[in-house]
Design an enzyme around this catalytic site. Structure first.
Site, PDB file in Angstrom:
ATOM      1  N   HIS A 154     -12.939   3.009   3.380  1.00 26.16           N
ATOM      2  CA  HIS A 154     -12.148   4.155   2.931  1.00 26.16           C
ATOM      3  C   HIS A 154     -13.098   5.248   2.424  1.00 26.16           C
ATOM      4  O   HIS A 154     -14.301   5.052   2.297  1.00 26.16           O
ATOM      5  CB  HIS A 154     -11.178   3.725   1.835  1.00 26.16           C
ATOM      6  CG  HIS A 154     -10.007   2.966   2.381  1.00 26.16           C
ATOM      7  ND1 HIS A 154      -8.914   3.594   2.927  1.00 26.16           N
ATOM      8  CD2 HIS A 154      -9.776   1.643   2.498  1.00 26.16           C
ATOM      9  CE1 HIS A 154      -8.048   2.680   3.343  1.00 26.16           C
ATOM     10  NE2 HIS A 154      -8.545   1.486   3.099  1.00 26.16           N
TER      11      HIS A 154
ATOM     12  N   TYR B 174      -0.385  -1.060  10.292  1.00 22.60           N
ATOM     13  CA  TYR B 174      -0.585  -1.683   8.982  1.00 22.60           C
ATOM     14  C   TYR B 174       0.638  -1.472   8.099  1.00 22.60           C
ATOM     15  O   TYR B 174       1.132  -2.400   7.453  1.00 22.60           O
ATOM     16  CB  TYR B 174      -1.837  -1.052   8.343  1.00 22.60           C
ATOM     17  CG  TYR B 174      -2.135  -1.510   6.949  1.00 22.60           C
ATOM     18  CD1 TYR B 174      -2.747  -2.744   6.722  1.00 22.60           C
ATOM     19  CD2 TYR B 174      -1.837  -0.707   5.851  1.00 22.60           C
ATOM     20  CE1 TYR B 174      -3.038  -3.159   5.440  1.00 22.60           C
ATOM     21  CE2 TYR B 174      -2.122  -1.120   4.558  1.00 22.60           C
ATOM     22  CZ  TYR B 174      -2.728  -2.343   4.366  1.00 22.60           C
ATOM     23  OH  TYR B 174      -3.010  -2.755   3.081  1.00 22.60           O
TER      24      TYR B 174
ATOM     25  N   SER C  11       0.846  -1.192   0.000  1.00 22.65           N
ATOM     26  CA  SER C  11       0.000   0.000   0.000  1.00 22.65           C
ATOM     27  C   SER C  11       0.884   1.246   0.000  1.00 22.65           C
ATOM     28  O   SER C  11       2.031   1.207   0.460  1.00 22.65           O
ATOM     29  CB  SER C  11      -0.861  -0.033   1.259  1.00 22.65           C
ATOM     30  OG  SER C  11      -1.181   1.269   1.675  1.00 22.65           O
ATOM     31  N   SER C  12       0.311   2.333  -0.458  1.00 22.37           N
ATOM     32  CA  SER C  12       1.075   3.585  -0.482  1.00 22.37           C
ATOM     33  C   SER C  12       1.373   4.108   0.920  1.00 22.37           C
ATOM     34  O   SER C  12       2.238   4.966   1.097  1.00 22.37           O
ATOM     35  CB  SER C  12       0.314   4.656  -1.278  1.00 22.37           C
ATOM     36  OG  SER C  12      -0.951   4.854  -0.695  1.00 22.37           O
ATOM     37  N   CYS C  13       0.680   3.577   1.940  1.00 21.47           N
ATOM     38  CA  CYS C  13       0.901   4.093   3.298  1.00 21.47           C
ATOM     39  C   CYS C  13       2.205   3.601   3.904  1.00 21.47           C
ATOM     40  O   CYS C  13       2.546   3.960   5.030  1.00 21.47           O
ATOM     41  CB  CYS C  13      -0.278   3.780   4.209  1.00 21.47           C
ATOM     42  SG  CYS C  13      -0.388   2.055   4.605  1.00 21.47           S
TER      43      CYS C  13
ATOM     44  N   LYS D 155       3.312  -4.146   6.265  1.00 20.92           N
ATOM     45  CA  LYS D 155       3.511  -4.159   4.808  1.00 20.92           C
ATOM     46  C   LYS D 155       4.983  -3.938   4.449  1.00 20.92           C
ATOM     47  O   LYS D 155       5.469  -4.499   3.468  1.00 20.92           O
ATOM     48  CB  LYS D 155       2.623  -3.103   4.147  1.00 20.92           C
ATOM     49  CG  LYS D 155       1.157  -3.453   4.192  1.00 20.92           C
ATOM     50  CD  LYS D 155       0.910  -4.662   3.310  1.00 20.92           C
ATOM     51  CE  LYS D 155      -0.474  -5.238   3.462  1.00 20.92           C
ATOM     52  NZ  LYS D 155      -0.675  -6.458   2.685  1.00 20.92           N
TER      53      LYS D 155
END
Ligand code: GDP
Length: 322
Positions: A184, A141, A112-114, A145
């Site tokens: 989201h 999270y 994920s971009s986070c 990742k």
């Protein structure tokens, strides 16, 4: 390993019931793949290392796409950090290790971009990884990742494995979670606009200030990127998958209302968190490799709204699922 994947390769899609996994199954089936292997959570508990190992031993997948994760929006991440960290670490460790132990030819790990620092340069290049503190609302999270990327790279370095990691930006599309507490922003606003239109309500609530900026990728485009990467990409480290374009939450809300045909007001709720101020992927690496997204936001919104209108379980998804 790169090159065309045989259409009869045994390909395990972990997490095939989720937003991403279901799009991957749809897309790969449409592309002629005949041996897609899937298991529900009741059939195979990805948190259980013994069960995962036994599954790989008996089914012998040749290719794996790791799309299983415990996911959720800003509120869910902040409320259940232990669940997000533990479950995502276990899923990644179990599946990636089993893929090594059972000689999987290629594995695509989805993140994920986070994973990128809160104050990463925008747009965010892959080189921003681990250069600063993470956004606190989804740190648990993100760390799981990041560990998954590191696992893929470690098996590549130590054992020569073709394990790659793609980092999609915010995704949306058919099969999304429309539960207002855990979803989201995009499905939440879509649902709110539909319900407000149908009820003739004067306004919808938009969390935060409306100024944060986000990038949104239609999930079928991601599925297409996954096939492209499996066939054309074999390098360590994350590769970003996005559109390269972002909008403010206010702009998103306005576009959603327009697509839904809702003409009420937007009521911004300052009591809810904004999260990270901007999250836009630098997609230069992927573009250079030869892939770019094709579905613009308005088109993707209209398709998602059409799916939501027809979905039997519309709005009833109780919580984000693995
Ligand atoms: P994030 O991208 O990890 O921050 O997760 P979200 O998609 O949940 O939130 C993105 C932004 O949209 C944040 O600034 C939220 O406060 C904002 N937002 C506005 N309305 C909503 C809503 O109804 N639900 C959610 N989840 N976010 C909303």
């Amino acid at each position: 390993m790169t090159g065309p994947l045989p259409r009869d390769a045994t390909l395990f899609v972990a997490g095939h019931r989720g937003l991403v996994g279901s799009a991957i199954v749809r897309h790969f089936a449409a592309q002629g793949f005949t041996n897609l292997l899937t298991r529900t959570r009741a059939e195979l508990d990805l948190l259980d290392p013994h069960a995962v190992d036994a599954f790989f031993a008996s089914e012998r997948p040749q290719v794996v796409i790791l799309a299983a994760a415990k996911v959720g929006g800003i509120l869910a991440n902040a409320t259940y950090p232990a669940d997000f960290l533990y479950q995502n670490l276990m899923i990644a460790a179990n599946v990636i290790h089993a893929a090594h132990a059972h000689d999987v030819r290629k594995l695509l790990n989805l993140g994920s971009s986070c994973i990128y620092p809160k104050h990463a340069p925008q747009p965010m290049p892959e080189s921003a990884l681990l250069t600063g503190p993470l956004e606190s609302t989804n740190r648990a999270y993100a760390i799981a990742k990041i560990a998954a990327i590191e696992l893929c790279d470690a098996y590549r370095a130590q054992h020569g494995r073709s394990f790659i990691s793609a980092m999609p930006t915010n995704l949306y599309g058919p099969g999304d979670n429309f539960d207002l507490e855990t979803s989201h922003v995009l499905p939440a606003l879509l649902r709110k606009a539909v319900e407000a239109r149908d009820a003739g309500a004067p306004s919808i609530t938009v969390w935060g200030s409306g100024t944060p900026r986000r990038e949104f990728l239609y999930v079928d485009d991601l599925a297409d990127a996954c096939l492209f990467l499996l066939e054309h990409f074999d390098e360590p480290g994350p590769i970003n998958v996005g559109t390269g374009v972002d909008v403010s939450i206010r702009e998103l809300a306005e576009m959603v209302c327009d697509v839904i045909g809702y003409e009420g007001e937007l009521a911004f709720d300052a009591g809810k968190p904004d999260g990270t101020p901007r999250k836009l992927m630098d997609v230069t690496r992927l573009t250079r490799a030869g892939w770019s997204a094709t579905t613009d936001l308005r088109t993707g919104l209209a398709r998602t709204a059409a799916w939501y209108r027809e979905a039997p379980e519309r709005g009833d998804v109780p919580s984000p699922s693995v």
